[in-house]
Scaffold this motif. Sequence first.
Motif, mmCIF file in Angstrom:
data_model
loop_
_atom_site.group_PDB
_atom_site.id
_atom_site.type_symbol
_atom_site.label_atom_id
_atom_site.label_comp_id
_atom_site.label_asym_id
_atom_site.label_seq_id
_atom_site.Cartn_x
_atom_site.Cartn_y
_atom_site.Cartn_z
ATOM 1 N N MET A 266 0.855 -1.185 0.000
ATOM 2 C CA MET A 266 0.000 0.000 0.000
ATOM 3 C C MET A 266 0.892 1.237 0.000
ATOM 4 S SD MET A 266 -3.104 0.892 -0.278
ATOM 5 C CE MET A 266 -3.568 -0.809 -0.387
ATOM 6 N N SER A 267 0.446 2.254 -0.621
ATOM 7 C CA SER A 267 1.248 3.458 -0.789
ATOM 8 C C SER A 267 1.491 4.180 0.540
ATOM 9 C CB SER A 267 0.545 4.408 -1.759
ATOM 10 O OG SER A 267 1.218 5.637 -1.786
ATOM 11 N N GLU A 268 2.750 4.298 0.893
ATOM 12 C CA GLU A 268 3.128 5.065 2.090
ATOM 13 C C GLU A 268 2.791 6.540 1.900
ATOM 14 O OE1 GLU A 268 4.152 4.046 5.172
ATOM 15 O OE2 GLU A 268 3.540 2.127 4.321
ATOM 16 N N THR A 269 2.840 7.015 0.669
ATOM 17 C CA THR A 269 2.507 8.416 0.385
ATOM 18 C C THR A 269 1.064 8.710 0.771
ATOM 19 O OG1 THR A 269 4.098 8.453 -1.437
ATOM 20 C CG2 THR A 269 2.431 10.197 -1.398
ATOM 21 N N ILE A 270 0.155 7.833 0.402
ATOM 22 C CA ILE A 270 -1.268 8.032 0.709
ATOM 23 C C ILE A 270 -1.492 7.961 2.216
ATOM 24 C CG2 ILE A 270 -3.608 7.164 0.355
ATOM 25 C CD1 ILE A 270 -2.296 8.337 -2.185
ATOM 26 N N LYS A 271 -0.862 7.011 2.866
ATOM 27 C CA LYS A 271 -0.985 6.899 4.325
ATOM 28 C C LYS A 271 -0.476 8.179 4.998
ATOM 29 C CE LYS A 271 0.274 4.005 8.288
ATOM 30 N NZ LYS A 271 0.170 5.145 9.156
ATOM 31 N N HIS A 272 0.669 8.666 4.561
ATOM 32 C CA HIS A 272 1.220 9.894 5.139
ATOM 33 C C HIS A 272 0.280 11.083 4.897
ATOM 34 C CE1 HIS A 272 4.260 12.644 6.663
ATOM 35 N NE2 HIS A 272 4.005 13.405 5.617
ATOM 36 N N TYR A 273 -0.309 11.147 3.701
ATOM 37 C CA TYR A 273 -1.252 12.221 3.360
ATOM 38 C C TYR A 273 -2.416 12.235 4.352
ATOM 39 C CZ TYR A 273 -4.869 14.707 0.733
ATOM 40 O OH TYR A 273 -5.866 15.562 0.358
ATOM 41 N N PHE A 274 -3.016 11.080 4.607
ATOM 42 C CA PHE A 274 -4.148 11.014 5.536
ATOM 43 C C PHE A 274 -3.721 11.262 6.979
ATOM 44 C CE2 PHE A 274 -6.427 8.581 2.126
ATOM 45 C CZ PHE A 274 -7.468 9.483 1.987
ATOM 46 N N ASP A 275 -2.555 10.768 7.365
ATOM 47 C CA ASP A 275 -2.051 11.057 8.720
ATOM 48 C C ASP A 275 -1.884 12.566 8.906
ATOM 49 O OD1 ASP A 275 -2.004 8.348 9.316
ATOM 50 O OD2 ASP A 275 0.176 8.151 9.045
ATOM 51 N N ALA A 276 -1.310 13.230 7.902
ATOM 52 C CA ALA A 276 -1.120 14.680 7.973
ATOM 53 C C ALA A 276 -2.467 15.397 8.022
ATOM 54 C CB ALA A 276 -0.286 15.160 6.778
ATOM 55 N N PHE A 277 -3.433 14.949 7.229
ATOM 56 C CA PHE A 277 -4.771 15.548 7.254
ATOM 57 C C PHE A 277 -5.342 15.503 8.663
ATOM 58 C CE2 PHE A 277 -9.322 15.518 7.237
ATOM 59 C CZ PHE A 277 -9.694 16.442 6.284
ATOM 60 N N ASN A 278 -5.260 14.348 9.291
ATOM 61 C CA ASN A 278 -5.906 14.163 10.595
ATOM 62 C C ASN A 278 -5.251 14.950 11.722
ATOM 63 O OD1 ASN A 278 -8.232 12.724 10.064
ATOM 64 N ND2 ASN A 278 -7.208 10.745 10.198
ATOM 65 N N ILE A 279 -4.029 15.423 11.540
ATOM 66 C CA ILE A 279 -3.416 16.274 12.572
ATOM 67 C C ILE A 279 -3.371 17.738 12.135
ATOM 68 C CG2 ILE A 279 -2.100 14.392 13.623
ATOM 69 C CD1 ILE A 279 0.412 15.528 12.234
ATOM 70 N N GLY A 280 -4.016 18.040 11.007
ATOM 71 C CA GLY A 280 -4.074 19.425 10.534
ATOM 72 C C GLY A 280 -2.746 19.938 10.016
ATOM 73 N N ASP A 281 -1.924 19.055 9.468
ATOM 74 C CA ASP A 281 -0.586 19.403 8.981
ATOM 75 C C ASP A 281 -0.622 19.627 7.469
ATOM 76 O OD1 ASP A 281 2.107 19.623 8.376
ATOM 77 O OD2 ASP A 281 2.614 17.575 9.000
ATOM 78 N N THR A 282 -0.994 20.834 7.072
ATOM 79 C CA THR A 282 -1.091 21.151 5.645
ATOM 80 C C THR A 282 0.245 20.957 4.941
ATOM 81 O OG1 THR A 282 -2.917 22.692 6.007
ATOM 82 C CG2 THR A 282 -1.667 22.953 3.961
ATOM 83 N N GLU A 283 1.332 21.387 5.566
ATOM 84 C CA GLU A 283 2.639 21.232 4.926
ATOM 85 C C GLU A 283 2.990 19.759 4.745
ATOM 86 O OE1 GLU A 283 4.350 23.709 3.435
ATOM 87 O OE2 GLU A 283 2.600 24.895 4.003
ATOM 88 N N GLY A 284 2.587 18.929 5.687
ATOM 89 C CA GLY A 284 2.801 17.490 5.546
ATOM 90 C C GLY A 284 2.020 16.916 4.386
ATOM 91 N N MET A 285 0.793 17.418 4.194
ATOM 92 C CA MET A 285 -0.001 16.985 3.039
ATOM 93 C C MET A 285 0.661 17.449 1.746
ATOM 94 S SD MET A 285 -3.742 17.883 4.647
ATOM 95 C CE MET A 285 -4.647 17.720 3.133
ATOM 96 N N LEU A 286 1.103 18.702 1.715
ATOM 97 C CA LEU A 286 1.738 19.253 0.521
ATOM 98 C C LEU A 286 2.999 18.492 0.139
ATOM 99 C CD1 LEU A 286 1.240 23.024 1.300
ATOM 100 C CD2 LEU A 286 0.302 21.816 -0.678
ATOM 101 N N ALA A 287 3.717 17.965 1.133
ATOM 102 C CA ALA A 287 4.936 17.204 0.864
ATOM 103 C C ALA A 287 4.635 15.930 0.079
ATOM 104 C CB ALA A 287 5.646 16.871 2.176
ATOM 105 N N CYS A 288 3.396 15.480 0.111
ATOM 106 C CA CYS A 288 2.986 14.266 -0.607
ATOM 107 C C CYS A 288 2.564 14.547 -2.040
ATOM 108 C CB CYS A 288 1.813 13.602 0.124
ATOM 109 S SG CYS A 288 2.182 13.095 1.808
ATOM 110 N N LEU A 289 2.466 15.820 -2.410
ATOM 111 C CA LEU A 289 1.905 16.207 -3.704
ATOM 112 C C LEU A 289 2.972 16.620 -4.700
ATOM 113 C CD1 LEU A 289 -0.985 18.543 -2.450
ATOM 114 C CD2 LEU A 289 -0.982 16.035 -2.686
#
Length: 130
Positions: A1-24
């Motif tokens: 399973m994609s670690e990128t997608i998991k990281h994206y959702f983890d960042a979403f759930n803690i309100g970490d926009t920069e963490g989400m952006l790092a996945c894009l």
Amino acid sequence: MSETIKHYFDAFNIGDTEGMLACLSDDIAHHVNEGGVRRGKDMFRDFCAHMEECYREELSDIVLMASEDGTRAAAEFVVSGIYLKTDEGLPEADGQAYRLPAGTFFTLEDGLITRITTYYNLSDWRNQVS
């Protein structure tokens, strides 16, 4: 399973926009439910800022699925939220709680998300906050 997608959702759930952006990818195409397409990280960042102003959301019961080659993925989840501030064209906000199923489809290239398309039932959401 994609670690990128998991990281994206983890960042979403803690309100970490920069963490989400790092996945894009820099040229991310963000297809919004019943809306247009936002292109690029700056537009995605602006979208996140708007969402944080109007909503507080957490995703749970996340089920991830991915193609064998890792270029496509999907997630089904439950959105639990609080409607904080009236969003233009939508019902008036008064701290209403809502909970609804949703899904997101992703395209990935070189380990980064190049497309995000999210769907949820807007009528269900409207009924819950009205």
